[in-house]
Scaffold this motif. Structure first.
Motif, mmCIF file in Angstrom:
data_model
loop_
_atom_site.group_PDB
_atom_site.id
_atom_site.type_symbol
_atom_site.label_atom_id
_atom_site.label_comp_id
_atom_site.label_asym_id
_atom_site.label_seq_id
_atom_site.Cartn_x
_atom_site.Cartn_y
_atom_site.Cartn_z
ATOM 1 N N GLN A 132 0.823 -1.214 0.000
ATOM 2 C CA GLN A 132 0.000 0.000 0.000
ATOM 3 C C GLN A 132 0.859 1.267 0.000
ATOM 4 O O GLN A 132 0.342 2.385 -0.027
ATOM 5 N N GLY A 133 2.188 1.105 0.059
ATOM 6 C CA GLY A 133 3.087 2.244 0.050
ATOM 7 C C GLY A 133 3.165 2.970 1.374
ATOM 8 O O GLY A 133 3.519 4.159 1.412
ATOM 9 N N LYS A 134 2.876 2.262 2.476
ATOM 10 C CA LYS A 134 2.874 2.880 3.793
ATOM 11 C C LYS A 134 4.180 2.619 4.535
ATOM 12 O O LYS A 134 4.740 1.515 4.471
ATOM 13 N N ALA A 135 4.646 3.611 5.255
ATOM 14 C CA ALA A 135 5.806 3.407 6.129
ATOM 15 C C ALA A 135 5.422 2.423 7.219
ATOM 16 O O ALA A 135 4.250 2.302 7.599
ATOM 17 N N VAL A 136 6.424 1.715 7.752
ATOM 18 C CA VAL A 136 6.159 0.649 8.718
ATOM 19 C C VAL A 136 7.008 0.817 9.968
ATOM 20 O O VAL A 136 8.206 1.096 9.890
ATOM 21 N N LEU A 137 6.369 0.643 11.120
ATOM 22 C CA LEU A 137 7.064 0.446 12.396
ATOM 23 C C LEU A 137 6.645 -0.917 12.894
ATOM 24 O O LEU A 137 5.478 -1.141 13.223
ATOM 25 N N CYS A 138 7.571 -1.862 12.897
ATOM 26 C CA CYS A 138 7.278 -3.246 13.270
ATOM 27 C C CYS A 138 7.938 -3.571 14.597
ATOM 28 O O CYS A 138 9.102 -3.240 14.823
ATOM 29 N N GLU A 139 7.188 -4.239 15.463
ATOM 30 C CA GLU A 139 7.766 -4.644 16.744
ATOM 31 C C GLU A 139 8.869 -5.678 16.540
ATOM 32 O O GLU A 139 8.946 -6.347 15.520
ATOM 33 N N LYS A 140 9.724 -5.750 17.581
ATOM 34 C CA LYS A 140 10.791 -6.736 17.554
ATOM 35 C C LYS A 140 10.379 -7.942 18.398
ATOM 36 O O LYS A 140 9.501 -7.794 19.264
ATOM 37 N N PRO A 141 11.016 -9.114 18.178
ATOM 38 C CA PRO A 141 11.861 -9.420 17.029
ATOM 39 C C PRO A 141 11.061 -9.361 15.735
ATOM 40 O O PRO A 141 9.833 -9.469 15.759
ATOM 41 N N LEU A 142 11.763 -9.189 14.625
ATOM 42 C CA LEU A 142 11.093 -8.952 13.351
ATOM 43 C C LEU A 142 10.070 -10.026 13.005
ATOM 44 O O LEU A 142 8.997 -9.729 12.498
ATOM 45 N N GLU A 143 10.408 -11.264 13.228
ATOM 46 C CA GLU A 143 9.510 -12.376 12.891
ATOM 47 C C GLU A 143 9.861 -13.581 13.761
ATOM 48 O O GLU A 143 10.732 -13.485 14.641
ATOM 49 N N ALA A 144 9.202 -14.698 13.518
ATOM 50 C CA ALA A 144 9.439 -15.898 14.320
ATOM 51 C C ALA A 144 10.664 -16.672 13.849
ATOM 52 O O ALA A 144 11.220 -17.471 14.606
ATOM 53 N N THR A 145 11.084 -16.457 12.597
ATOM 54 C CA THR A 145 12.269 -17.138 12.065
ATOM 55 C C THR A 145 13.116 -16.150 11.282
ATOM 56 O O THR A 145 12.621 -15.107 10.802
ATOM 57 N N LEU A 152 10.502 -10.224 5.194
ATOM 58 C CA LEU A 152 9.840 -8.989 5.641
ATOM 59 C C LEU A 152 10.647 -7.761 5.225
ATOM 60 O O LEU A 152 10.096 -6.796 4.675
ATOM 61 N N VAL A 153 11.937 -7.796 5.473
ATOM 62 C CA VAL A 153 12.795 -6.668 5.111
ATOM 63 C C VAL A 153 12.812 -6.488 3.596
ATOM 64 O O VAL A 153 12.758 -5.352 3.090
ATOM 65 N N SER A 154 12.865 -7.576 2.872
ATOM 66 C CA SER A 154 12.876 -7.499 1.403
ATOM 67 C C SER A 154 11.580 -6.898 0.874
ATOM 68 O O SER A 154 11.591 -6.149 -0.115
ATOM 69 N N ALA A 155 10.443 -7.220 1.515
ATOM 70 C CA ALA A 155 9.149 -6.681 1.072
ATOM 71 C C ALA A 155 9.142 -5.162 1.144
ATOM 72 O O ALA A 155 8.649 -4.486 0.231
ATOM 73 N N CYS A 156 9.703 -4.614 2.215
ATOM 74 C CA CYS A 156 9.762 -3.158 2.353
ATOM 75 C C CYS A 156 10.770 -2.552 1.391
ATOM 76 O O CYS A 156 10.514 -1.507 0.770
ATOM 77 N N ARG A 157 11.905 -3.219 1.239
ATOM 78 C CA ARG A 157 12.932 -2.709 0.332
ATOM 79 C C ARG A 157 12.415 -2.709 -1.111
ATOM 80 O O ARG A 157 12.589 -1.724 -1.844
ATOM 81 N N ASP A 158 11.765 -3.798 -1.511
ATOM 82 C CA ASP A 158 11.259 -3.901 -2.890
ATOM 83 C C ASP A 158 10.175 -2.868 -3.170
ATOM 84 O O ASP A 158 10.052 -2.376 -4.303
ATOM 85 N N ALA A 159 9.375 -2.545 -2.149
ATOM 86 C CA ALA A 159 8.296 -1.573 -2.316
ATOM 87 C C ALA A 159 8.788 -0.139 -2.153
ATOM 88 O O ALA A 159 8.032 0.809 -2.420
ATOM 89 N N GLY A 160 10.018 0.026 -1.677
ATOM 90 C CA GLY A 160 10.564 1.357 -1.489
ATOM 91 C C GLY A 160 9.936 2.113 -0.334
ATOM 92 O O GLY A 160 9.860 3.348 -0.361
ATOM 93 N N VAL A 161 9.489 1.378 0.703
ATOM 94 C CA VAL A 161 8.880 2.036 1.869
ATOM 95 C C VAL A 161 9.832 1.940 3.056
ATOM 96 O O VAL A 161 10.549 0.943 3.222
ATOM 97 N N PRO A 162 9.872 2.974 3.895
ATOM 98 C CA PRO A 162 10.762 2.947 5.063
ATOM 99 C C PRO A 162 10.266 1.973 6.123
ATOM 100 O O PRO A 162 9.067 1.870 6.389
#
Length: 367
Positions: free
Chosen positions: A115-128, A135-145
């Motif tokens: 959706q092109g939205k900036a993200v603040l994600c709680e830690k740890p990033l994921e379960a694995t 997850l990081v790649s999804a934001c990088r590929d979409a160009g969102v912070p």
């Protein structure tokens, strides 16, 4: 107080990152809050409201009753997770805060990124580690912070601790000790049917839920990353049959600096970080919990100085930083790549606990 202490401890709670005047900001960053557990309701939502740079406008959770209640209390839009992921109210928010169980972070962050939205994600990033990388790649590929919710990094007490270490007040750092424990079933409620006890949802308990705090805070304060980790876990209480109840781990940093950490979900409440150098000890006690005031002390040459300072609301500081950086069009720290270093270390601690051997960390990030 003599130099070199004063110049770092005067104006203790200063925001060394802030360049914008809140009065010059035409509108705050509008945030959709995903996940309405106790932390979001008792700490994150109040923190967003207290921050001059953010405003909560949308809430969602798998618990429809919680959504209805919070939406009414906060006078915000309450939607289902399906509606949020579909972008039904995407015009109502600029950024998404994800505070759901670890194994569900990826789906919500991916939807926000699309959706092109900036993200603040709680830690740890994921379960694995693999899902965290996706997850990081999804934001990088979409160009969102992407910012990760390491609230310790925006706490002034931790920032002043880092300042003193950088200035060499402790001398050469020799070793670090940290502990974090709680009686989880008592402090977070007696219900044993919770996601932190489910390995599939959490990825682990003592190490993943608590161990990430000393790990990341030590990295931040020392300004360097561990090159090798080792760990040991054990479980005694039947409620923790699926996860680790207690853990001890060692972080080996460049230059031979060791950090020894102990964490437990079923021990007397404790929270302490101590850095010992050739010239002084620097101590945070209490250190890691948002619901307790931080204590800050220096012990140098046999003289201990306990610093008296005005406490801050940790989540207000975190969301103020998040909103400020978006409005100022400045990058975040900690970002996704920073958090992946933690995920590799956490994965290595669990691997070491199984093999009884230390695990070297690659430090390599995905393309």
């Amino acid at each position: 107080m003599e130099q070199p202490f004063a110049e770092y401890l005067d104006d203790f709670t200063r925001r060394d990152w802030q360049t914008l005047d809140p009065e010059d900001v035409s509108a705050p960053v509008r945030i959709a809050v995903v996940g309405l557990g106790w932390f979001a309701r008792e700490w994150a939502l109040p923190g967003i409201a207290r921050s001059a740079f953010t405003d909560a406008t949308v809430v969602t959770d798998v618990d429809a009753e919680a959504v209805e209640t919070v939406a009414a209390e906060r006078d915000v839009h309450g939607v289902s997770p399906e509606e949020l992921r579909a972008g039904s109210v995407a015009d109502e928010y600029d950024a998404v805060y994800v505070a759901t169980p670890n194994a569900t972070h990826l789906e919500y962050v991916t939807a926000a990124a699309e959706q092109g939205k900036a993200v603040l994600c709680e830690k740890p990033l994921e379960a694995t580690l693999d899902r965290a990388r996706r997850l990081v790649s999804a934001c990088r590929d979409a160009g969102v912070p992407l910012m990760v919710g390491y609230r310790m990094q925006t706490d002034p007490a931790v920032r002043r601790l880092r300042d003193l270490v950088r200035a060499g007040v402790a001398g050469d750092v020799i070793h670090v000790h940290a502990t974090m424990s709680q009686t989880m079933l008592g402090e977070l409620g007696s219900d044993h049917d919770q996601w932190r006890l489910d390995a599939q949802l959490s990825g682990g308990s003592a190490v993943m839920d608590l161990g990430v705090y000393p790990l990341n805070t030590i990295r931040f304060v020392l300004g360097t990353d561990p090159v090798r980790v080792s760990g040991r876990t054990r479980t005694e209480h039947e409620a923790f049959a699926d996860v680790d109840e207690h853990a001890m781990y060692r972080l080996e940093f460049p230059g031979g600096v060791d950090a020894m950490c102990t964490v437990s979900q079923n021990a007397q409440h404790a929270s302490r970080l101590e850095i010992t150098g050739t010239d002084a000890r620097l101590i945070l006690d209490p250190a890691f919990y948002e619901r307790e005031d931080r204590g800050f002390a220096l012990d140098r040459g046999g003289t201990r100085i306990d610093v008296d300072f005005e406490q801050v609301h940790q989540l207000e500081e975190e969301f103020a930083y998040f909103g400020h950086q978006l409005l100022a069009e400045e990058p975040f720290s900690p970002d996704g790549d920073h958090a992946l270093t933690d995920m590799e270390a956490l994965d290595g601690i669990y691997e070491s606990a199984e093999t009884r051997e230390p695990v070297a960390l690659s430090g390599e990030l995905p393309d």
